[in-house]
Scaffold this active site. Structure first.
Site, mmCIF file in Angstrom:
data_model
loop_
_atom_site.group_PDB
_atom_site.id
_atom_site.type_symbol
_atom_site.label_atom_id
_atom_site.label_comp_id
_atom_site.label_asym_id
_atom_site.label_seq_id
_atom_site.Cartn_x
_atom_site.Cartn_y
_atom_site.Cartn_z
ATOM 1 N N ASP A 1 -3.171 117.798 23.091
ATOM 2 C CA ASP A 1 -2.690 118.411 24.331
ATOM 3 C C ASP A 1 -3.789 119.179 25.063
ATOM 4 O O ASP A 1 -3.512 120.189 25.724
ATOM 5 C CB ASP A 1 -1.484 119.335 24.064
ATOM 6 C CG ASP A 1 -0.404 118.631 23.279
ATOM 7 O OD1 ASP A 1 -0.073 117.504 23.651
ATOM 8 O OD2 ASP A 1 0.088 119.199 22.284
ATOM 9 N N ARG B 1 0.425 97.249 3.472
ATOM 10 C CA ARG B 1 0.486 95.801 3.768
ATOM 11 C C ARG B 1 1.940 95.327 3.935
ATOM 12 O O ARG B 1 2.310 94.218 3.593
ATOM 13 C CB ARG B 1 -0.233 94.965 2.690
ATOM 14 C CG ARG B 1 -1.731 94.861 2.849
ATOM 15 C CD ARG B 1 -2.537 96.059 2.464
ATOM 16 N NE ARG B 1 -2.284 96.609 1.148
ATOM 17 C CZ ARG B 1 -3.020 96.307 0.065
ATOM 18 N NH1 ARG B 1 -4.031 95.482 0.156
ATOM 19 N NH2 ARG B 1 -2.774 96.894 -1.091
ATOM 20 N N GLN C 1 -4.006 112.678 20.310
ATOM 21 C CA GLN C 1 -4.011 113.900 19.470
ATOM 22 C C GLN C 1 -5.409 114.525 19.499
ATOM 23 O O GLN C 1 -6.102 114.379 20.491
ATOM 24 C CB GLN C 1 -3.566 113.587 18.045
ATOM 25 C CG GLN C 1 -2.082 113.287 17.905
ATOM 26 C CD GLN C 1 -1.716 111.847 18.131
ATOM 27 O OE1 GLN C 1 -2.425 110.948 17.737
ATOM 28 N NE2 GLN C 1 -0.592 111.599 18.772
ATOM 29 N N LYS D 1 -6.685 115.507 27.869
ATOM 30 C CA LYS D 1 -7.471 114.269 27.846
ATOM 31 C C LYS D 1 -7.032 113.304 28.943
ATOM 32 O O LYS D 1 -7.863 112.667 29.579
ATOM 33 C CB LYS D 1 -7.287 113.540 26.500
ATOM 34 C CG LYS D 1 -7.858 114.274 25.323
ATOM 35 C CD LYS D 1 -7.569 113.538 24.039
ATOM 36 C CE LYS D 1 -6.116 113.531 23.613
ATOM 37 N NZ LYS D 1 -5.570 114.838 23.209
ATOM 38 N N LYS E 1 -5.844 113.829 31.849
ATOM 39 C CA LYS E 1 -6.386 114.186 33.152
ATOM 40 C C LYS E 1 -7.855 113.781 33.278
ATOM 41 O O LYS E 1 -8.296 113.237 34.287
ATOM 42 C CB LYS E 1 -6.245 115.699 33.366
ATOM 43 C CG LYS E 1 -6.746 116.084 34.722
ATOM 44 C CD LYS E 1 -7.234 117.482 34.811
ATOM 45 C CE LYS E 1 -8.364 117.494 35.820
ATOM 46 N NZ LYS E 1 -8.474 118.713 36.569
ATOM 47 N N ALA F 1 2.040 110.849 21.118
ATOM 48 C CA ALA F 1 1.134 111.433 22.106
ATOM 49 C C ALA F 1 1.863 111.568 23.446
ATOM 50 O O ALA F 1 2.798 110.826 23.720
ATOM 51 C CB ALA F 1 -0.085 110.553 22.280
ATOM 52 N N GLY F 2 1.424 112.510 24.233
ATOM 53 C CA GLY F 2 1.996 112.653 25.564
ATOM 54 C C GLY F 2 0.908 113.104 26.498
ATOM 55 O O GLY F 2 0.294 114.140 26.273
ATOM 56 N N HIS F 3 0.595 112.298 27.483
ATOM 57 C CA HIS F 3 -0.462 112.652 28.424
ATOM 58 C C HIS F 3 0.156 112.880 29.798
ATOM 59 O O HIS F 3 0.830 112.012 30.322
ATOM 60 C CB HIS F 3 -1.500 111.521 28.525
ATOM 61 C CG HIS F 3 -2.288 111.354 27.268
ATOM 62 N ND1 HIS F 3 -3.142 110.315 27.048
ATOM 63 C CD2 HIS F 3 -2.357 112.124 26.155
ATOM 64 C CE1 HIS F 3 -3.703 110.444 25.856
ATOM 65 N NE2 HIS F 3 -3.232 111.525 25.294
#
Ligand code: IMP
Length: 427
Positions: A13, A142, A223, A16, A18, A39-41
């Site tokens: 957070d 696997r 992250q 990144k 931006k 993730a949240g951008h």
């Protein structure tokens, strides 16, 4: 032109999205290489405000090929929702490519993420419960199913039939919950496959072509280094590789191609979920920063813990990633503060510690050694050149640079693309 990696310098957070959006104007490819929709951008531009979880922030720049690399775990339902949302707001998404080698998040991964957290009780990690951890577990065991498998229904069915008994045994025998249905999953995922088929491809050839033609590739981390599976504050970490090395395995790019490695640091680190954070601010200033910075998770809405800049942790980030540049974001959030602290070292058990410890038991006992700098108490969001920033703000950035021994090449004074200041332009 070679590649530039933009990674998180702290616990995620950092802004990144931006910085990637800003640099994407010059790029012809933007790649996500790790994590999943945990993730949240946040990106704010001419189309409005967006919280992206899977699609790289370069999607807004027409002519930029956006890639979801093999190192990402993909929840196809979330990806389709994101495509629909962008489409509905006039953003062209035809230039999105998903690696056929990326692993899928399946419904049983989401279920198990929740059940495993519950079973841990007070020792829960505070995951996003998006199924990311269990999907990475299956990849390594696997037992994973990959995006490319969706293109061949017979092969997909056979793979699912092989994997599901293992998962259902866990769900029913360990957690005492009802088994999940093969038919339901098969039908839903076949539909996702049909919808995503035009985007699914082998990305190695595409990368070779792009680099070969001299175009700029941006590698967008998810992250942050302190949440990395190997280098983060284990076990309070995510399951993917947030460090720059993750770009090599999570996209198949040679380290020789990466010319700049930029870590994004917020001038106050934040953390969501459990785990130690030595510079956490527990008084009113912490709440003030949280409110001014709207520090609530893009993915889960949880309040983020806020801290003073931690130069010990940042030096560690510089080392394990071999950073060439740093970007300092959210300077404007400090515009009203009278004084600002930076942690230059820790003390633990009566001794001074300069290096970030591997053990969370040690980290939990670390007390920050603070240096206090004057604030600037002037609005900075309209400033566009470093030399126009109030002298205490310039001094703050320069002090960070000195403490972490890495050039600060970018500073950010607001969420919009134009609120970004170059100190040393690298593109
Ligand atoms: P998981 O990635 O959902 O397994 O969660 C593991 C830890 O990483 C939790 O503390 C999450 O809050 C944290 N985490 C995962 N993704 C992000 C992110 O994008 N930003 C900040 N924290 C994250």
């Amino acid at each position: 032109m070679p590649a530039i990696a933009i990674i998180g310098g702290q616990w995620g957070d950092e802004g990144k999205g931006k910085i990637v959006d800003f640099l994407a104007e010059k790029a012809s490819m933007v790649v996500r290489y790790s994590g999943g929709n945990n993730a949240g951008h946040t990106v704010i531009n001419q189309y409005g405000q967006f919280g992206l979880h899977l699609i790289p922030s370069g999607i807004f720049n027409p002519g930029v090929t956006c890639v979801i690399g093999n190192g990402v775990v993909v929840d196809p339902a979330v990806l389709i929702k994101e495509l629909d949302l962008l489409h509905g707001r006039g953003v062209d998404t035809s230039h999105l490519v998903v690696s056929n080698r990326a692993h899928l998040i399946m419904p049983y991964h989401i279920l198990l993420d929740g059940l495993e957290e519950e079973a841990k009780g007070r020792a829960a990690l505070g995951t996003t419960k998006m199924g990311v951890g269990p999907a990475f577990v299956d990849k390594m065991a696997r037992l994973g199913i990959r995006v490319g498998d969706l293109l061949d229904k017979a092969a997909f069915r056979s793979r699912l039939s092989h994997v599901l008994p293992h998962k259902n045994a866990l769900i029913t025998l360990v957690h005492g919950k009802p088994a999940v249905s093969l038919e339901e999953i098969f039908d839903a995922y076949c539909k996702y496959g049909e919808r995503l088929a035009p985007h699914i491809a082998d990305t190695d050839v595409l990368l070779e072509k792009t680099l070969g033609s001299g175009k700029l590739v941006l590698l967008e981390g998810a992250q942050g280094t302190l949440l990395d599976i190997d280098f983060g504050t284990y076990p309070y970490v995510t399951s993917g590789s947030a460090v720059v090395g993750g770009a090599c395995t999570g996209f198949g790019i040679s380290p020789r191609r990466i010319q700049h490695i930029i870590a994004v640091f917020k001038c106050y680190p934040t953390r969501v979920g459990g785990g130690p954070m030595p510079t956490e601010i527990k008084d009113d200033i912490g709440s003030l920063i949280r409110e001014r910075g709207h520090e609530y998770g893009t993915t889960t809405g949880r309040a983020r813990r806020c801290g003073w800049f931690d130069a010990v942790a940042a030096r560690y980030t510089v080392r394990v990633n071999g950073l060439t540049d740093a970007a300092i974001t959210r300077l404007d959030i400090f515009d009203t503060l009278e004084t600002i602290k930076i942690s230059t070292a820790y003390t633990v058990d009566g001794k001074r510690l300069e290096n970030f410890p591997a053990s969370i038991d040690v980290l939990q006992r670390c007390q920050p050694v603070y240096e206090e700098l004057p604030g600037w108490r002037t609005p900075t969001h309209d400033i566009r050149r470093f030399e126009d920033l109030p002298p205490p703000a310039q001094a703050y950035v320069r002090r960070i640079e000195q403490l972490i021994a890495c050039p600060v090449s970018l500073a950010s004074v607001g969420p919009r693309r134009e609120q970004t200041i170059w100190l040393n332009a690298i593109v």
